[in-house]
Design a protein around this motif. Structure first.
Motif, PDB file in Angstrom:
ATOM      1  N   ASN A  74       0.713  -1.490  -0.275  1.00  0.00           N
ATOM      2  CA  ASN A  74       0.032   0.060  -0.008  1.00  0.00           C
ATOM      3  C   ASN A  74       1.130   0.784   0.381  1.00  0.00           C
ATOM      4  O   ASN A  74       0.456   2.819  -0.246  1.00  0.00           O
ATOM      5  N   LYS A  75       2.100   1.443   0.537  1.00  0.00           N
ATOM      6  CA  LYS A  75       3.440   2.592   0.740  1.00  0.00           C
ATOM      7  C   LYS A  75       3.766   1.891  -0.362  1.00  0.00           C
ATOM      8  O   LYS A  75       4.731   3.408  -0.714  1.00  0.00           O
ATOM      9  N   THR A  76       3.719   1.401  -0.817  1.00  0.00           N
ATOM     10  CA  THR A  76       5.364   0.603  -2.480  1.00  0.00           C
ATOM     11  C   THR A  76       4.752   1.301  -3.664  1.00  0.00           C
ATOM     12  O   THR A  76       2.820   1.471  -3.847  1.00  0.00           O
ATOM     13  N   PRO A  77       5.130   2.732  -4.290  1.00  0.00           N
ATOM     14  CA  PRO A  77       5.160   2.686  -5.406  1.00  0.00           C
ATOM     15  C   PRO A  77       5.149   1.748  -6.523  1.00  0.00           C
ATOM     16  O   PRO A  77       5.888   1.022  -6.712  1.00  0.00           O
ATOM     17  N   VAL A  78       3.865   1.633  -6.981  1.00  0.00           N
ATOM     18  CA  VAL A  78       3.764  -0.174  -8.147  1.00  0.00           C
ATOM     19  C   VAL A  78       2.925   0.668  -9.970  1.00  0.00           C
ATOM     20  O   VAL A  78       2.734   0.293 -10.019  1.00  0.00           O
ATOM     21  N   PHE A  79       3.167   1.919  -9.801  1.00  0.00           N
ATOM     22  CA  PHE A  79       1.977   2.590 -11.091  1.00  0.00           C
ATOM     23  C   PHE A  79       3.595   2.777 -12.010  1.00  0.00           C
ATOM     24  O   PHE A  79       4.626   3.065 -11.157  1.00  0.00           O
ATOM     25  N   ASP A  80       3.406   3.274 -12.996  1.00  0.00           N
ATOM     26  CA  ASP A  80       4.879   3.274 -13.908  1.00  0.00           C
ATOM     27  C   ASP A  80       4.867   3.989 -13.841  1.00  0.00           C
ATOM     28  O   ASP A  80       4.389   5.195 -13.163  1.00  0.00           O
ATOM     29  N   GLU A  81       6.292   4.785 -14.726  1.00  0.00           N
ATOM     30  CA  GLU A  81       6.793   6.862 -14.549  1.00  0.00           C
ATOM     31  C   GLU A  81       5.643   7.550 -14.938  1.00  0.00           C
ATOM     32  O   GLU A  81       5.811   8.767 -14.824  1.00  0.00           O
ATOM     33  N   ASN A  82       4.554   6.804 -15.905  1.00  0.00           N
ATOM     34  CA  ASN A  82       3.772   8.035 -16.549  1.00  0.00           C
ATOM     35  C   ASN A  82       2.180   7.811 -15.499  1.00  0.00           C
ATOM     36  O   ASN A  82       1.728   8.526 -15.396  1.00  0.00           O
ATOM     37  N   GLY A  83       2.780   7.443 -14.236  1.00  0.00           N
ATOM     38  CA  GLY A  83       1.221   6.995 -13.401  1.00  0.00           C
ATOM     39  C   GLY A  83       0.211   6.076 -13.935  1.00  0.00           C
ATOM     40  O   GLY A  83      -1.045   6.169 -13.259  1.00  0.00           O
ATOM     41  N   CYS A  84       0.519   5.368 -15.210  1.00  0.00           N
ATOM     42  CA  CYS A  84      -0.956   4.455 -15.701  1.00  0.00           C
ATOM     43  C   CYS A  84      -0.452   3.584 -14.864  1.00  0.00           C
ATOM     44  O   CYS A  84       0.146   2.731 -14.012  1.00  0.00           O
ATOM     45  N   SER A  85      -2.034   2.811 -14.634  1.00  0.00           N
ATOM     46  CA  SER A  85      -2.326   1.696 -13.493  1.00  0.00           C
ATOM     47  C   SER A  85      -1.495   0.153 -14.906  1.00  0.00           C
ATOM     48  O   SER A  85      -1.200   0.235 -16.042  1.00  0.00           O
ATOM     49  N   VAL A  86      -1.011  -0.440 -13.980  1.00  0.00           N
ATOM     50  CA  VAL A  86      -0.094  -1.368 -14.413  1.00  0.00           C
ATOM     51  C   VAL A  86      -0.878  -2.985 -14.234  1.00  0.00           C
ATOM     52  O   VAL A  86      -1.873  -3.152 -13.309  1.00  0.00           O
ATOM     53  N   ARG A  87      -0.843  -3.915 -15.010  1.00  0.00           N
ATOM     54  CA  ARG A  87      -1.619  -5.651 -13.889  1.00  0.00           C
ATOM     55  C   ARG A  87      -0.108  -5.944 -13.880  1.00  0.00           C
ATOM     56  O   ARG A  87       0.660  -6.381 -13.550  1.00  0.00           O
ATOM     57  N   ASN A  88      -0.770  -5.728 -12.263  1.00  0.00           N
ATOM     58  CA  ASN A  88      -0.153  -6.501 -11.244  1.00  0.00           C
ATOM     59  C   ASN A  88      -0.351  -8.264 -10.778  1.00  0.00           C
ATOM     60  O   ASN A  88      -1.785  -8.403 -10.471  1.00  0.00           O
ATOM     61  N   VAL A  89       0.808  -8.648 -10.557  1.00  0.00           N
ATOM     62  CA  VAL A  89      -0.002 -10.743  -9.748  1.00  0.00           C
ATOM     63  C   VAL A  89       1.036 -10.723  -8.859  1.00  0.00           C
ATOM     64  O   VAL A  89       1.250 -10.433  -8.776  1.00  0.00           O
ATOM     65  N   LEU A  90      -0.415 -12.004  -8.015  1.00  0.00           N
ATOM     66  CA  LEU A  90      -0.246 -12.460  -7.090  1.00  0.00           C
ATOM     67  C   LEU A  90       0.201 -13.723  -6.515  1.00  0.00           C
ATOM     68  O   LEU A  90      -1.371 -14.087  -7.320  1.00  0.00           O
ATOM     69  N   VAL A  91       1.141 -14.524  -6.727  1.00  0.00           N
ATOM     70  CA  VAL A  91       1.044 -15.633  -6.000  1.00  0.00           C
ATOM     71  C   VAL A  91       0.876 -15.880  -5.224  1.00  0.00           C
ATOM     72  O   VAL A  91       2.023 -15.460  -4.687  1.00  0.00           O
TER      73      VAL A  91
END
Length: 454
Positions: free
Chosen positions: A341-358
């Motif tokens: 929740n506190k870690t930057p997870v978006f790309d440099e342009n602020g676009c949403s990305v597809r993040n996967v959790l195994v």
């Protein structure tokens, strides 16, 4: 169980794998009896004094990381350092580190054969004595660290504290108790007070105690035990540290101290929970300087040791954009969720990305709540559920049903892969060029994936 002399590392591993089938937990007094025997043999060559200054660490979450921070600081301070930890992720040799490096296969075999010889000799007076898997490893550690001539030995407990094999150590210079939560309740009790009491069982008379002061009922038990033993008590709470900045590869934080000015310190991880562990290790170092005779530890070596620490399987980047975290209980998952929740997870342009959790887990954990917390991560678009091989792995169908219950409501995708390697490959294939893959739920899972990535 008949002792063998191992000719190779494979021989030793094979024998150790069979030990749980033929042994059961020994009463601590019997373990102490064998510990005393090996100390008195061979001209006291393996007496406790040969382990240098012993730091004993217990807790539910974070104890391995605190051990690693302390090891790093002690090494930076010029002390030859041994560390005994559990469990391992890939190879049993990980449990024994001398100056930051796990032991060789040859050293492992020598230690294994030494313990086997000692057991055989001891059975002359105690014919029924047979050490458990964990006991054998601990006694191997005694041999390894004594032979290495260490100045400091850092001992991590196994499951508990009071009845833990490592608690045969008589004269540690410092006790550290990290965050305590619900885990291994079948052995330690179902109430947090019972678990805390078991962990606090490593406290020794007049030995200073550093502990994580997070839960009031836990802290009260530790303080009461410390007072009864006449120990100096040093709590570490959230008021004692402050996160200044979180970047993609590190966290910048500060620690309050009555004695030293550390300025801003850096941990090379994005795992927020490591700041608390680092703060506990720093407080422990202050006690080691003032009360335990480790005067070569300085502000500079603390700073360098904290920044230089690496701990496998704790928000570890195993491949570009692929992170392994060994969180395997409710508190561990809560800390993992906080980090994401506190870690930057978006790309440099602020676009949403597809993040996967195994995800996978062993069946004796309370995984319903763990899954519910993970499904609250809105930045995760896909969950890949897999199975830990063997009888310990939770049923794949049941895990899938729980994810459907929680993740289905938010429209997150759920995929099922029987094999762990297929789950990881699938996660990497769907994340795209900018997405992340997070692997979490079990130390067994973390170890398998570390091996998968070499």
């Amino acid at each position: 169980m008949k002792e063998i002399t191992a000719q190779s590392y494979a021989d030793a591993e094979a024998f150790l794998a069979e030990v749980p089938k033929f042994t059961k937990k020994n009463p601590l007094e019997e373990t102490k009896g064998f510990y005393k025997y090996i100390q008195e043999c061979e001209g006291h060559r393996y007496a406790e004094e040969r382990l240098g200054k012993v730091i004993h660490v217990a807790g539910t979450n974070g104890k391995g990381s605190v051990c690693a921070f302390l090891q790093s600081v002690c090494r930076e301070s010029g002390y030859r350092t041994g560390m005994f930890i559990s469990p391992h992720l890939v190879t049993t040799r990980e449990r024994f580190c001398v100056d930051g490096s796990m032991i060789s296969e040859e050293e492992f075999v020598r230690a294994f054969n030494w313990v086997a010889g000692m057991v055989e000799a001891y059975r002359g007076t105690k014919p029924d004595y047979s050490p458990t898997y964990f006991e054998r490893l601990f006694f191997m550690g005694v041999y390894i660290f004594a032979e290495a001539g260490v100045d400091v030995t850092i001992l991590e407990t196994g499951l508990g504290g009071r009845l833990d094999t490592t608690n045969v150590v008589c004269r540690p210079v410092l006790t550290v108790i990290t965050e305590i939560g619900f885990d291994h309740m079948e052995y330690l009790g179902s109430a947090i007070e019972q678990i805390a009491s078991e962990k606090a069982g490593i406290i020794k008379p007049k030995v200073p105690v550093v502990f994580v002061d997070r839960k009031k009922q836990v802290s009260e038990i530790i303080r009461k035990k410390a007072a009864a033993c006449g120990c100096n008590c040093c709590p570490v709470s959230k008021n004692d540290y402050k996160i200044n900045e979180i970047q993609k590869k590190f966290i910048d934080f500060s620690v309050s101290s009555l004695y030293y000015d550390y300025g801003r310190i850096k941990v090379n991880t994005t795992a927020v929970y490591q700041v608390e562990n680092a703060a506990a290790a720093i407080r422990a170092c202050e006690v080691l300087i003032r009360e335990c005779g480790l005067g070569k530890i300085t502000v500079k070596s603390i700073w360098a040791g904290i920044e230089g620490m690496f701990w496998a399987g704790r928000m570890e980047e195993a491949a570009p954009g692929v992170y392994i975290d060994g969180a395997h209980n409710e508190d561990g998952i809560a800390a993992f969720v906080e980090s994401l929740n506190k870690t930057p997870v978006f790309d440099e342009n602020g676009c949403s990305v597809r993040n996967v959790l195994v995800f996978s887990v062993v069946k004796d954990k309370q995984y319903d709540k763990m899954i519910e917390m993970l499904c609250g991560l809105s930045m995760i678009t896909d969950f890949v559920v897999t199975h830990i091989p063997g009888e310990r792995g939770a049923a794949l169908e049941e895990l899938g049903n729980i994810f459907e219950r929680y993740a289905g409501k938010s429209g997150q995708n759920i995929h099922i892969c029987e094999k762990i390697e297929d789950a990881v490959r699938y996660g990497m294939s769907v994340r795209g060029e900018t997405g992340m893959v997070y692997i979490v739920g079990s130390l067994y899972l973390a170890g398998f994936v570390r091996g998968f990535f070499g």
